[in-house]
Design an enzyme around this catalytic site. Structure first.
Site, short mmCIF file in Angstrom:
data_model
loop_
_atom_site.label_atom_id
_atom_site.label_comp_id
_atom_site.label_asym_id
_atom_site.label_seq_id
_atom_site.Cartn_x
_atom_site.Cartn_y
_atom_site.Cartn_z
N CYS A 8 0.83 -1.21 -0.02
CA CYS A 8 0.03 -0.14 0.10
C CYS A 8 0.81 1.16 -0.07
CB CYS A 8 -0.74 -0.10 1.36
SG CYS A 8 -1.50 1.58 1.61
N CYS A 14 0.04 5.96 6.99
CA CYS A 14 -1.23 6.03 7.69
C CYS A 14 -1.38 5.33 8.95
CB CYS A 14 -2.26 5.11 6.57
SG CYS A 14 -3.64 4.23 7.10
N CYS A 96 -8.00 2.11 -0.73
CA CYS A 96 -7.65 1.26 0.28
C CYS A 96 -7.73 -0.38 0.15
CB CYS A 96 -8.44 1.95 1.66
SG CYS A 96 -7.96 1.09 3.13
N TYR A 249 -25.56 -6.22 25.33
CA TYR A 249 -24.89 -5.15 24.48
C TYR A 249 -24.99 -5.61 22.98
CZ TYR A 249 -21.94 -4.78 28.68
OH TYR A 249 -21.74 -4.68 29.84
N GLU A 277 -29.69 -2.91 25.06
CA GLU A 277 -28.79 -2.12 24.47
C GLU A 277 -29.08 -0.77 24.69
OE1 GLU A 277 -26.21 -1.85 21.84
OE2 GLU A 277 -26.57 0.28 22.08
N CYS A 353 -14.33 -7.90 21.42
CA CYS A 353 -13.39 -7.12 20.28
C CYS A 353 -12.13 -6.74 21.04
CB CYS A 353 -14.05 -6.21 19.55
SG CYS A 353 -14.66 -5.12 20.77
#
Ligand code: SAH
Length: 396
Positions: A8, A14, A96, A249, A277, A353
């Protein structure tokens, strides 16, 4: 899969794909090793192991959401791109590698059109100007294209001409929404949306269920791997007749709805999902998603803070057989986790995550009578350091 690397032209500046120089199979091996190291105490305590990470066959073009900030440039130009790592200097990006290839040209053309119509870009240091950000979301299955233009205040001068011009360049756009963010923060989106063209929401589908997604509601960025992640979570929840599931969530209700739909497909009767939520717009989407998937008998969604909802469920003496939880990066709260232990569901499925906060949170569940039975990493963000995990726990 060969040991090729991808290139890239702006990767050094970036900073988005920190691991781009590392061949993908080696990235996966590194992530695997990191997870094994991180979860080592958990595995030792509970006699389990980390499964093989689920990688992508082709780790390109996976981001179905792309965004850019705008800034004033020389001679009335408007600049777009990515912030250089650790700064607020913009690096222009023509295309991208990790985004759906339809997204970036739209974001860059927003700058060109705004420039032509003399819509001023936002000046971060002074808080003046109009055009702050734009976000494009592209449906994975639907192919719908939602452009959200974020403005500093209610006014978007020459809005109609702006919409006509951007649609001329990108006739596949299905919606254009203005989002108003007049706060001086780094958050991209404000609370108020004004639909400029097309429907106010877009649609997409995951695991055969259809979902309405608003400009401000959370929806996973890598839909292909989301199906893998949800598939693992649904399998870990192991639906049984009459089971009650809490989807904490829940965003727009995607996990709970996919779970209820899968149970129905398999003929598992009377599975009930209650989702919670805190973002109102997401809950409204979740409720409409229930209707769209004909699951009104099996799913309901509540707008509340997950911790407060948990406390209420306990006071009400409610029964849940499975708690599925998918908190943001900061993880959950000790009060929520202690509440899970008191509620005593048979199984907990913790989707994360951020495995670092997850490991912290797991210790509370382990102390409260739960044993980790599986740890399944998923690579949702190739070329970055991020890993997502699905951890299943059972009551001892
Ligand atoms: N499970 C969903 C959303 C996961 S992202 C999906 O896969 O799409 C985490 C979600 O938690 C976001 O929608 C966020 O708005 C919500 N959230 C964050 N803090 C919360 C809290 N204290 N109580 C309830 N929801 C919360």
């Amino acid at each position: 899969m060969g040991f090729r690397t991808y290139t890239c032209p702006i990767s050094r500046r970036c900073g988005g794909c920190e691991w781009l120089a590392v061949p993908y199979p080696i990235q996966l091996r590194r992530k695997q090793e990191q997870m094994e190291e991180l979860f080592e105490p958990v595995c030792r305590h509970d006699g389990c192991s980390v499964s093989k990470i689920a990688g992508m066959d082709d780790p390109r073009g996976y981001r179905h959401k792309a965004a850019t900030p705008y800034a004033p440039g020389a001679k009335g130009r408007i600049r777009s791109g990515f912030y250089e790592s650790g700064s607020h200097r913009l690096v222009y990006c023509k295309s991208c590698l990790v985004e759906d290839r339809r997204a970036r040209p739209i974001l860059n053309d927003v700058a060109i059109v705004a420039q032509r119509l003399r819509i001023p870009a936002y000046q971060e240091d002074r808080g003046t100007g109009v055009l702050r950000h734009a976000v494009v979301r592209i449906g994975y299955a639907s192919g719908e294209e939602l452009l959200t233009v974020v403005t500093n205040g209610d006014a978007l001068p020459r809005a109609r001409r702006f919409v006509t011009a951007i649609r001329e360049l990108h006739p596949h756009l299905t919606s254009v929404v203005q989002n108003v963010n007049d706060r001086r923060t780094n958050a991209i989106l404000g609370r108020r949306n004004v639909t400029l063209f097309g429907p106010s929401h877009m649609h997409d589908s995951l695991l055969g269920c259809s979902f309405e997604i608003g400009p401000t509601s959370f929806y996973q960025t890598n839909p292909q791997q989301t199906e893998v992640l949800y598939g693992l979570a649904i399998r870990a929840a192991n639906a049984q007749p009459g089971m009650r599931v809490m989807d904490a969530y829940c965003g727009t209700g995607t996990i709970g709805i996919c779970l209820a739909s899968e149970a129905r497909r398999q003929g598992v009767r009377d599975v009930r999902v209650v989702g919670v939520e805190q973002v109102g717009n997401a809950v409204e989407c979740a409720r409409r998603n229930v209707g769209a998937n004909c699951l009104a008998d099996s799913c309901e969604f509540v707008r509340d803070d997950a911790t407060a909802f948990m406390a209420r469920a306990q006071r009400g003496g409610e029964r849940f057989d499975v708690v599925v939880m998918d908190p943001p990066r900061a993880g959950s709260t000790p009060e929520f986790l202690e509440g899970v232990c008191r509620l005593a569901p048979e199984r907990v499925v913790y989707v994360s995550c951020n495995p670092f906060t997850q490991v912290r949170d797991l210790s509370i569940l382990q102390d409260g009578g739960y044993r980790v039975t599986s740890i399944e990493p998923v690579d949702m963000f190739p070329h970055t350091k991020h890993v997502e995990t699905v951890v299943a726990l059972s009551r001892r």
